[in-house]
Design a protein around this motif. Structure first.
Motif, PDB file in Angstrom:
ATOM      1  N   TYR A 118      -9.123  -4.647  12.038  1.00 11.12           N
ATOM      2  CA  TYR A 118      -8.082  -5.675  12.247  1.00 11.12           C
ATOM      3  C   TYR A 118      -8.723  -7.006  12.612  1.00 11.12           C
TER       4      TYR A 118
ATOM      5  N   PHE B   2      -8.387  -1.202  -4.977  1.00  8.33           N
ATOM      6  CA  PHE B   2      -7.271  -0.657  -4.189  1.00  8.33           C
ATOM      7  C   PHE B   2      -6.933  -1.603  -3.036  1.00  8.33           C
ATOM      8  N   PHE B   3      -7.948  -2.208  -2.461  1.00  7.61           N
ATOM      9  CA  PHE B   3      -7.747  -3.167  -1.367  1.00  7.61           C
ATOM     10  C   PHE B   3      -6.894  -4.349  -1.847  1.00  7.61           C
ATOM     11  N   GLU B   4      -7.222  -4.841  -3.056  1.00  4.85           N
ATOM     12  CA  GLU B   4      -6.512  -6.020  -3.584  1.00  4.85           C
ATOM     13  C   GLU B   4      -5.119  -5.694  -4.104  1.00  4.85           C
ATOM     14  N   LYS B   5      -5.024  -4.611  -4.887  1.00  5.55           N
ATOM     15  CA  LYS B   5      -3.774  -4.332  -5.619  1.00  5.55           C
ATOM     16  C   LYS B   5      -2.926  -3.251  -4.976  1.00  5.55           C
ATOM     17  N   GLY B   6      -3.494  -2.454  -4.098  1.00  2.00           N
ATOM     18  CA  GLY B   6      -2.806  -1.253  -3.617  1.00  2.00           C
ATOM     19  C   GLY B   6      -3.117  -0.097  -4.560  1.00  2.00           C
TER      20      GLY B   6
ATOM     21  N   MET C  68      -1.291   8.387   3.012  1.00  2.00           N
ATOM     22  CA  MET C  68      -0.172   9.235   2.581  1.00  2.00           C
ATOM     23  C   MET C  68      -0.248   9.578   1.093  1.00  2.00           C
TER      24      MET C  68
ATOM     25  N   GLU D 193       7.131   1.840  -1.823  1.00  2.56           N
ATOM     26  CA  GLU D 193       7.321   1.646  -3.260  1.00  2.56           C
ATOM     27  C   GLU D 193       8.187   2.739  -3.881  1.00  2.56           C
TER      28      GLU D 193
ATOM     29  N   GLN E 209       1.766  -0.900   9.438  1.00  2.00           N
ATOM     30  CA  GLN E 209       0.328  -0.775   9.183  1.00  2.00           C
ATOM     31  C   GLN E 209       0.033  -0.402   7.723  1.00  2.00           C
ATOM     32  N   ARG E 210       0.869   0.472   7.177  1.00  3.03           N
ATOM     33  CA  ARG E 210       0.647   0.933   5.801  1.00  3.03           C
ATOM     34  C   ARG E 210       1.073  -0.079   4.751  1.00  3.03           C
ATOM     35  N   GLU E 211       2.216  -0.732   4.997  1.00  2.04           N
ATOM     36  CA  GLU E 211       2.897  -1.473   3.927  1.00  2.04           C
ATOM     37  C   GLU E 211       2.770  -2.980   4.047  1.00  2.04           C
TER      38      GLU E 211
ATOM     39  N   ARG F 126       1.998 -11.656  16.428  1.00  4.11           N
ATOM     40  CA  ARG F 126       0.997 -10.781  17.047  1.00  4.11           C
ATOM     41  C   ARG F 126      -0.036 -11.609  17.797  1.00  4.11           C
TER      42      ARG F 126
ATOM     43  N   GLN G 253      -6.593   3.549   5.850  1.00  3.92           N
ATOM     44  CA  GLN G 253      -5.466   3.377   6.785  1.00  3.92           C
ATOM     45  C   GLN G 253      -4.146   3.163   6.043  1.00  3.92           C
ATOM     46  N   ARG G 254      -4.212   2.395   4.956  1.00  2.00           N
ATOM     47  CA  ARG G 254      -2.988   2.098   4.214  1.00  2.00           C
ATOM     48  C   ARG G 254      -2.509   3.246   3.331  1.00  2.00           C
TER      49      ARG G 254
ATOM     50  N   GLU H 206      -1.243   2.438  -5.690  1.00  2.00           N
ATOM     51  CA  GLU H 206      -0.276   2.812  -6.727  1.00  2.00           C
ATOM     52  C   GLU H 206      -0.284   1.846  -7.902  1.00  2.00           C
TER      53      GLU H 206
ATOM     54  N   MET I 288       0.806  -5.064   3.008  1.00  2.00           N
ATOM     55  CA  MET I 288       0.467  -5.790   1.784  1.00  2.00           C
ATOM     56  C   MET I 288       1.680  -5.956   0.859  1.00  2.00           C
TER      57      MET I 288
END
Lengths: 216, 216
Positions: free
Chosen positions: B188, B43-47, B133, A49, A129-131, A147, B129-130, B49, A133
């Motif tokens: 996963y 955070f899971f749904e929207k991310g 950073m 982002e 893995q991070r992005e 996969r 995991q996501r 940020e 979504m």
């Protein structure tokens, strides 16, 4: 298949580069691969982002219109980064299937090759893995299907090894999913420049995979 | 240890809730846990940020100042979400160490319990995991140290099982890292509401872990 194309490993040349004589397709593939390489490093460092196409163009000493010649936009670049690991892994399975002889050698060589791809493509896979979504829904589902295809093919190879009497595995399809987990865990265990070499991590991952199918 | 505290599993009450008679500490812990639960889902749904504290307050029918009473801000909430899985897992190892008898039962019960925590805390772990950073550097390193402590303790348990003659494992510390990989892969394989139940995925993960250490 010519001798030179058997010897070349796809990930050591520009991804998807054709092997014909014309120069143009090779140049296009090289430019796309270089864009993806810098984009993976940029997204890895800054996050998808926060990263912009201006930043990416700067890293390549190029312009935004240059990027748009090769990709529809930032989302298309992310998609190409995210699918690279699995498409290269599937291509490796195809390539090895033509060279190895016994089912167990085929399985071992395939796992080893995929472990090396995961190490070579570490940044691409961490970005995926991070992005994931941030992928378009259709792209995300397509990559998941690839996969799933990978898991199925590993499961099939395990079944062949069971059939040929090399190993005993109660549930090959399920086990292939956990082998996928061990291979993916390489991205957690390995960081370029860390004390453990990529080679050492790939060795460990291989040993773990072989224990999982009852070898070693 | 009283009978009731032995029977209660910490993850079934508010995380970190004290067991004394005063009501206030329990209420505080309950409120913190509810904030984290909604924040993890958001955070899971929207991310991370895209999510805001306003959205979080809305989900709880509360206000931003209410959130600030319990957390310094969005970064502190992310940190608490990211460390929950590993702190609960370490607490589970402590708890089980007091109840199980043989080294092999201890290892099996520990792996099973951690698999169940990973299923119960699926959204927290996916967010970790996501979004790792986006953690402050110090927080990220502290959580990595906790994960390292977890690996060391699993490695120690495997060594105890080897010493007691239950299993043969060439390199217990290395193997503990790959066991961590199998357990993490649960996030996963399992999605709430998917066709495979959490129980079934935990069973498969356990079987894979046991094969890795040469059992089953």
């Amino acid at each position: 298949m010519t001798k030179s194309s058997t010897a070349a490993k796809p990930r050591q040349r520009a991804a998807g580069a054709p092997t014909g004589r014309e120069i143009k397709p090779g140049v296009v593939a090289f430019k796309r691969a270089r864009i993806l390489e810098e984009a993976a490093a940029l997204f890895f460092e800054k996050g998808y982002e926060a990263a912009t196409l201006e930043m990416l163009a700067d890293r390549l000493s190029a312009t935004k219109p240059f990027l748009y010649t090769y990709f529809r936009g930032k989302a298309a670049i992310l998609c190409a980064i995210c699918e690279l690991g699995v498409t290269e892994s599937l291509a490796a399975l195809d390539r090895i299937a033509e060279t190895e002889r016994t089912s167990i050698d085929l399985l071992k060589a395939s796992l080893r090759e995929v472990a090396e791809i995961i190490i070579a493509r570490n940044e691409y896979l961490v970005v995926y893995q991070r992005e994931m979504m941030n992928l378009d829904r259709g792209d995300a589902q397509r990559i998941l299907r690839l996969r799933h295809e990978f898991d199925l093919r590993i499961g099939k190879m395990i079944e062949d090894c069971v059939r040929d009497g090399y190993i005993t595995v109660p549930d090959a399809p399920a086990m292939s999913i956990w082998i996928g987990g061990l291979l993916s865990w390489i991205t957690y265990c390995y960081r370029p420049g860390s004390s453990r070499s990529g080679e050492a991590v790939a060795d460990q991952a291989m040993k773990a995979c072989l224990r999982l199918i009852g070898l070693d």
